[in-house]
Every structure is written in structure tokens, then in C-alpha cells.
Write a protein that holds these residues in place. Structure first.
Motif, short mmCIF file in Angstrom:
data_model
loop_
_atom_site.label_atom_id
_atom_site.label_comp_id
_atom_site.label_asym_id
_atom_site.label_seq_id
_atom_site.Cartn_x
_atom_site.Cartn_y
_atom_site.Cartn_z
N GLU A 2 38.15 80.87 65.23
CA GLU A 2 38.14 79.41 65.32
C GLU A 2 36.76 78.88 64.95
O GLU A 2 35.75 79.37 65.44
N ILE A 3 36.78 77.89 64.09
CA ILE A 3 35.54 77.35 63.53
C ILE A 3 35.54 75.83 63.68
O ILE A 3 36.52 75.17 63.32
N VAL A 4 34.44 75.30 64.18
CA VAL A 4 34.26 73.86 64.30
C VAL A 4 33.40 73.41 63.12
O VAL A 4 32.31 73.94 62.89
N ILE A 5 33.91 72.45 62.35
CA ILE A 5 33.14 71.91 61.23
C ILE A 5 32.16 70.90 61.79
O ILE A 5 32.54 69.91 62.41
N ASP A 28 34.54 91.06 60.79
CA ASP A 28 33.78 92.18 60.24
C ASP A 28 33.17 91.81 58.89
O ASP A 28 32.02 92.15 58.61
N LEU A 29 33.96 91.14 58.05
CA LEU A 29 33.45 90.74 56.74
C LEU A 29 32.25 89.83 56.88
O LEU A 29 31.22 90.02 56.23
N VAL A 30 32.35 88.84 57.75
CA VAL A 30 31.24 87.91 57.98
C VAL A 30 30.02 88.66 58.50
O VAL A 30 28.90 88.47 58.02
N GLY A 31 30.23 89.51 59.48
CA GLY A 31 29.12 90.27 60.06
C GLY A 31 28.45 91.20 59.07
O GLY A 31 27.23 91.32 59.04
N ASN A 32 29.26 91.84 58.22
CA ASN A 32 28.70 92.76 57.23
C ASN A 32 27.92 92.04 56.14
O ASN A 32 27.16 92.67 55.40
N ASP A 38 21.98 81.36 63.69
CA ASP A 38 21.85 80.16 64.52
C ASP A 38 21.83 78.87 63.70
O ASP A 38 21.73 77.79 64.28
N ASP A 39 21.92 78.97 62.39
CA ASP A 39 21.88 77.78 61.53
C ASP A 39 23.28 77.48 61.01
O ASP A 39 23.74 78.12 60.06
N PRO A 40 23.98 76.52 61.61
CA PRO A 40 25.35 76.24 61.18
C PRO A 40 25.45 75.66 59.77
O PRO A 40 26.55 75.54 59.24
N GLU A 41 24.32 75.34 59.18
CA GLU A 41 24.36 74.84 57.80
C GLU A 41 24.76 75.96 56.84
O GLU A 41 25.48 75.75 55.88
N TYR A 42 24.27 77.17 57.11
CA TYR A 42 24.47 78.28 56.18
C TYR A 42 25.20 79.46 56.79
O TYR A 42 25.41 80.46 56.10
N GLY A 43 25.57 79.40 58.04
CA GLY A 43 26.23 80.52 58.68
C GLY A 43 27.12 80.04 59.80
O GLY A 43 27.37 78.85 59.96
N GLU A 63 30.57 72.85 53.80
CA GLU A 63 30.27 73.60 52.58
C GLU A 63 30.38 75.11 52.83
O GLU A 63 30.97 75.84 52.03
N ASN A 64 29.82 75.60 53.94
CA ASN A 64 29.90 77.02 54.25
C ASN A 64 31.35 77.43 54.54
O ASN A 64 31.80 78.48 54.08
N PHE A 65 32.07 76.60 55.29
CA PHE A 65 33.47 76.89 55.56
C PHE A 65 34.26 77.01 54.26
O PHE A 65 35.03 77.96 54.08
N ASP A 66 34.07 76.07 53.34
CA ASP A 66 34.79 76.08 52.07
C ASP A 66 34.47 77.35 51.27
O ASP A 66 35.37 77.94 50.65
N TRP A 67 33.20 77.78 51.30
CA TRP A 67 32.79 78.99 50.58
C TRP A 67 33.54 80.20 51.15
O TRP A 67 34.11 80.99 50.40
N TRP A 68 33.55 80.33 52.47
CA TRP A 68 34.24 81.47 53.10
C TRP A 68 35.75 81.36 52.93
O TRP A 68 36.43 82.39 52.76
N GLU A 69 36.30 80.17 52.95
CA GLU A 69 37.73 80.01 52.74
C GLU A 69 38.12 80.49 51.34
O GLU A 69 39.16 81.14 51.16
N ASN A 70 37.28 80.23 50.36
CA ASN A 70 37.50 80.72 49.00
C ASN A 70 37.42 82.25 48.95
O ASN A 70 38.24 82.89 48.27
#
Length: 129
Positions: A2-5, A28-32, A38-43, A63-70
Motif C-alpha cells: 500500500e502506497i500513499v501518494i 523484494d524488487l524495490v529493496g534490491n 526517507d525521501d518520498p520524492e524519490y523512494g 512521479e516515483n509511483f508512476d515509474w514503479w508502476e511502469n
């Protein structure tokens, strides 16, 4: 997950389910790929409640959410193609191509393109899609 934009407060979910095991391996993918910080702008930063306790959710920018969604969409597309090719050409041959083409240093956003290119070269352009 679950992710809060952070810009809108909308709650979204990103999952990457392994078709063989049914396990979600998005965390796991995100962690790897150093996606937690701590910076929600980029992570993905842990969301805290009013007492400073983790809520179990993460906060990130649109922007980060969209990148990971892709990334998730591309990975799911690749998995479908690999499964189709395994049925047609056999698992060991397809798995070898995937392992060889994806084993070098490749940025995550290019990973699926590199493997698709190798699969195109081995089995024919677009085969298995």
C-alpha cells in the motif's frame, strides 16, 4: 504494497505476483534496487502515525509511483511472454536466454527491453507475445 501518494493522499497498491508461486515480490524488487529511503520524492518512505509508529504503508511522489508502476507492467508483460515461450520451446532453452541476457549490468528501466531483444533474436520478433 500500500502506497500513499504524497501530493494527493490517494492510496494505491503495487503488486508483482510470481505466476508459479503466487508470491508478491514487489517489495523484494524495490529493496534490491534501493527504492526504500526517507525521501518520498524519490523512494518509498515508511508512513508514520501520529505516535511515530509505522502504519505498514509507504509514502512516495506521483512521479516515483508512476515509474514503479511502469516497471511492474513491463515485468508482468515479460513474464507472460517467457511463460508462452516456455510452453512452445521448452523451459531450459528460454530460461538460459533470459539468464544470459539479464545477467549483465542493466538499469532496471531497461531490463525487460534487453531480455525482449534477446528473445526476439533467439525465437523471432514478437514470438510469444
Amino acid at each position: 504494497m500500500e502506497i500513499v501518494i504524497k501530493e494527493t493522499g490517494a492510496v494505491e497498491t503495487l503488486l508483482l505476483i510470481d505466476s508459479k508461486t503466487g508470491c508478491d515480490w514487489f517489495n523484494d524488487l524495490v529493496g534490491n534496487h534501493d527504492g526504500y529511503n526517507d525521501d518520498p520524492e524519490y523512494g518509498f518512505a515508511k508512513e508514520k502515525d501520529e505516535d511515530g509508529l509505522d502504519t505498514g504503508r509507504f509514502v512516495t511522489s506521483q512521479e516515483n509511483f508512476d515509474w514503479w508502476e511502469n516497471i511492474v507492467s513491463n515485468m508482468e508483460d515479460l513474464e507472460r511472454r517467457v511463460e508462452n515461450l516456455r510452453m512452445e520451446f521448452g523451459g531450459s532453452r528460454v530460461d538460459w536466454i533470459v539468464m544470459e541476457s539479464g545477467s549483465g549490468y542493466v538499469d532496471l528501466e531497461n531490463y525487460t527491453d534487453v531480455i525482449h531483444q534477446a528473445l526476439d533474436e533467439e525465437f523471432g520478433e514478437g514470438k510469444g507475445r
